[in-house]
Motif scaffolding. Structure first.
Motif, short mmCIF file in Angstrom:
data_model
loop_
_atom_site.label_atom_id
_atom_site.label_comp_id
_atom_site.label_asym_id
_atom_site.label_seq_id
_atom_site.Cartn_x
_atom_site.Cartn_y
_atom_site.Cartn_z
N ALA A 17 33.07 121.71 70.94
CA ALA A 17 33.88 122.17 70.12
C ALA A 17 35.16 120.93 70.91
CB ALA A 17 34.99 123.57 69.55
N PRO A 18 36.08 120.18 68.95
CA PRO A 18 36.97 119.44 69.84
C PRO A 18 37.58 119.90 70.80
CG PRO A 18 36.64 119.06 67.66
CD PRO A 18 35.62 120.31 68.05
N ASP A 19 38.37 121.45 70.94
CA ASP A 19 38.88 122.27 71.61
C ASP A 19 37.65 123.03 73.26
OD1 ASP A 19 38.02 124.07 70.59
OD2 ASP A 19 39.42 125.57 70.23
N ALA A 20 36.96 122.15 73.04
CA ALA A 20 35.96 122.70 74.30
C ALA A 20 36.24 122.43 75.69
CB ALA A 20 34.61 121.93 74.56
N ALA A 21 37.72 121.73 76.12
CA ALA A 21 37.61 121.50 77.02
C ALA A 21 38.34 122.51 77.47
CB ALA A 21 38.62 119.70 77.56
N ASP A 22 39.55 122.63 76.82
CA ASP A 22 40.38 124.12 76.59
C ASP A 22 39.42 124.71 77.18
OD1 ASP A 22 42.24 122.40 76.09
OD2 ASP A 22 42.45 123.07 73.82
N PHE A 23 38.22 124.96 77.41
CA PHE A 23 37.73 126.57 77.58
C PHE A 23 36.06 126.42 78.77
CE2 PHE A 23 38.50 127.22 72.90
CZ PHE A 23 38.99 128.61 73.09
N GLY A 24 36.78 124.95 78.95
CA GLY A 24 36.07 124.41 80.60
C GLY A 24 34.44 124.19 79.87
N ASP A 25 34.02 124.28 78.31
CA ASP A 25 32.95 123.84 77.97
C ASP A 25 32.85 122.33 76.96
OD1 ASP A 25 32.54 126.47 78.00
OD2 ASP A 25 33.27 126.86 76.75
N MET A 26 33.25 121.34 78.03
CA MET A 26 33.24 119.73 77.66
C MET A 26 32.06 119.12 77.99
SD MET A 26 34.76 117.70 75.64
CE MET A 26 34.82 115.67 75.38
N GLY A 27 31.24 118.61 77.35
CA GLY A 27 29.51 118.25 76.90
C GLY A 27 28.62 119.58 76.21
N ALA A 28 28.92 120.34 76.73
CA ALA A 28 28.34 122.15 75.55
C ALA A 28 27.70 121.12 74.94
CB ALA A 28 28.41 123.23 75.68
N ASN A 29 26.02 121.40 74.52
CA ASN A 29 25.16 121.35 73.28
C ASN A 29 23.90 121.88 72.85
OD1 ASN A 29 24.08 120.44 70.74
ND2 ASN A 29 24.89 118.62 71.15
N THR A 30 24.46 123.41 72.88
CA THR A 30 22.57 124.47 72.86
C THR A 30 21.73 123.13 72.45
OG1 THR A 30 24.17 126.19 73.17
CG2 THR A 30 22.16 126.42 71.84
N LEU A 31 21.61 123.34 71.26
CA LEU A 31 20.58 122.92 70.40
C LEU A 31 20.31 121.33 70.54
CD1 LEU A 31 21.27 123.81 66.83
CD2 LEU A 31 19.71 124.45 67.57
N GLY A 32 21.56 120.16 71.00
CA GLY A 32 20.97 119.20 71.20
C GLY A 32 20.76 119.27 72.68
N HIS A 33 20.80 119.89 73.83
CA HIS A 33 20.24 119.65 75.09
C HIS A 33 18.68 120.54 74.96
CE1 HIS A 33 24.67 119.23 77.06
NE2 HIS A 33 24.06 117.91 76.43
N LEU A 34 18.64 121.55 74.24
CA LEU A 34 17.58 121.99 73.78
C LEU A 34 16.38 120.67 73.67
CD1 LEU A 34 18.49 125.58 72.69
CD2 LEU A 34 17.16 124.63 74.93
N PHE A 35 16.84 119.95 72.28
CA PHE A 35 16.04 118.79 71.90
C PHE A 35 15.42 117.90 72.60
CE2 PHE A 35 16.90 120.74 67.72
CZ PHE A 35 15.84 121.10 66.94
N GLU A 36 16.58 117.97 72.82
CA GLU A 36 16.87 116.67 74.31
C GLU A 36 15.96 116.59 75.27
OE1 GLU A 36 19.79 114.80 77.51
OE2 GLU A 36 20.35 115.04 75.75
N ARG A 37 15.93 118.08 75.77
CA ARG A 37 14.68 118.30 77.29
C ARG A 37 13.69 118.98 77.48
NH1 ARG A 37 20.23 119.80 80.87
NH2 ARG A 37 21.13 117.10 80.29
N SER A 38 13.02 119.33 75.63
CA SER A 38 12.38 120.37 75.11
C SER A 38 11.89 119.31 73.53
CB SER A 38 12.81 121.37 74.65
OG SER A 38 13.38 121.77 75.17
N PRO A 39 10.39 118.32 74.15
CA PRO A 39 10.03 117.61 73.47
C PRO A 39 8.97 117.61 72.97
CG PRO A 39 8.78 117.44 75.77
CD PRO A 39 10.18 118.26 75.75
N ASP A 40 8.58 118.97 73.24
CA ASP A 40 7.70 120.18 71.89
C ASP A 40 8.74 120.67 70.42
OD1 ASP A 40 5.31 118.67 73.03
OD2 ASP A 40 5.02 120.88 74.40
N LEU A 41 9.53 120.58 70.66
CA LEU A 41 10.75 121.40 70.13
C LEU A 41 10.39 120.47 68.99
CD1 LEU A 41 12.55 124.27 69.51
CD2 LEU A 41 14.93 122.61 70.51
#
Length: 382
Positions: A17-41
């Motif tokens: 989210a735009p304010d993710a840095a306030d929560f220590g979560d900058m760069g988090a991306n549940t679906l994005g990282h799963l698609f990026e690193r799970s080639p069969d997804l």
């Protein structure tokens, strides 16, 4: 009267989210990282409703494209406005209640509070630490069996959790103890989102495992679309832990479930009966079993299982209103074990109006209200 179904895929976020840095979560991306690193997804049925279009709009390098769309489908993303990234806050905002003040979190609870719960509950405690639910059983489960004292602990979320053996301590006794804790917190004005009963079985550290008899005791929510629907004579049916999250407020009927599969079966059964009203369902396995445990392989499998079920369910949605969304993120590739502050997808079929990229989750409550002819009440709980 017609019907609508909202399915919350617990923790299936789609980018920080735009304010993710306030929560220590900058760069988090549940679906994005799963698609990026799970080639069969691949999630073709969610893609039919626009999931890949949402992902592509948030990340230009998202490799998938939607070749076709389900008739009447629409899609967008939403950001959370409430101060928090927990299940309770997310669901309340989905239902129209925005919280300006976050729930309280603790590393350990004050001695005076523990002493009061102990006195009223007629038991002492061990633990009083921040820990994961599986690790705490390995560490303190055998001591619990020896002493008879339940394990009290918390996490990064606003929760007070009590773990006890189903047979040696007793399930109903555990529930009553958690109800006592909820009452005392409310009397003291301590804003903890949920008290959670965590029963387990097994005879030693190598065999301890939590059971599906978990029960949540939530703080009382603000007024939400559920109350407005109920006041208008429209049935509200909770599936999964919805009734727990809303402390029963605005929920006419509840179907508790033990897993995603159980929840999907309950949805299908209610739908096949032609029941009218609003069905509000939470599918928790994404978050509970795979997000917090940082298990990306399990998370990807869980998404595929839901997508396959959705493919069989979509033909049953004719002129009814379907919404699929999430309450927060829980990127299994992110550091730690906590939820992640993320945007969430909103996928619909037969929406009463066009979707817009939303600065809060209350778009869901507004759409549901319009579907049932109830005047929009933005920020119901602000």
């Amino acid at each position: 009267m017609s019907r609508a179904l909202c399915i919350v895929l617990d923790s299936v976020g789609c980018g920080h989210a735009p304010d993710a840095a306030d929560f220590g979560d900058m760069g988090a991306n549940t679906l994005g990282h799963l698609f990026e690193r799970s080639p069969d997804l691949d999630l073709p049925n969610l893609a039919l409703l626009g999931l890949y279009d949402v992902m592509r709009s948030l990340d230009r390098e998202f490799p998938y494209s939607s070749l076709r769309r389900h008739p009447g489908s629409d899609c967008t993303s939403m950001c959370e406005t409430s101060v928090g990234k927990d299940t309770t806050t997310g669901h309340w905002e989905i239902a129209g209640g925005i919280l300006d003040e976050p729930f309280a979190t603790f590393e350990c609870f004050p001695d005076a509070l523990i002493e009061e719960i102990s006195a009223v509950g007629n038991t002492g405690f061990i633990g009083n630490v921040a820990a994961s639910g599986t690790e705490i059983l390995t560490r303190l489960g055998e001591e619990h069996l020896r002493s008879g004292k339940p394990i009290l602990y918390t996490s990064a979320d606003s929760v007070l959790q009590i773990a006890a053996h189903e047979e040696h301590f007793g399930l109903e006794r555990l529930y009553k103890l958690c109800q006592t804790a909820r009452i005392i917190l409310d009397q003291r004005g301590i804003r903890i989102g949920r008290v959670i009963a965590r029963p387990f079985v097994g005879e030693d550290a190598s065999t301890f495992q939590r059971t599906s008899n978990r029960h949540d005791y939530s703080a009382a929510p603000p007024q939400t679309i559920l109350n407005r629907l109920q006041d208008s004579g429209i049935p509200t049916i909770g599936v999964g832990k919805i009734s727990d999250i809303f402390a029963g407020s605005g929920v006419s009927e509840s179907h508790t479930t033990k897993s995603n599969a159980d929840g999907m079966a309950a949805i299908e059964q209610i739908w096949s009966e032609g029941r009218e009203g609003f069905i509000f369902a939470n599918l928790v396995d994404f978050d509970m079993l795979y997000g917090h445990r940082r298990d990306p392989e399990g998370y990807a499998r869980c998404l595929i299982e839901f997508d396959e079920w959705l493919g069989s369910f979509l033909p049953q949605v004719r002129d009814e209103f379907l919404l699929i969304t999430a309450d927060h993120g829980n990127d299994p590739y992110h550091e730690g074990t906590d939820h992640t502050r993320e945007q969430v997808p909103l996928l619909t079929v037969n929406s009463p109006k066009d979707l817009v990229q939303s600065p809060d989750f209350t778009q869901v409550a507004t759409l549901v209200g319009e579907h049932f002819g109830i005047a929009s009440m933005p920020n119901l709980g602000k």
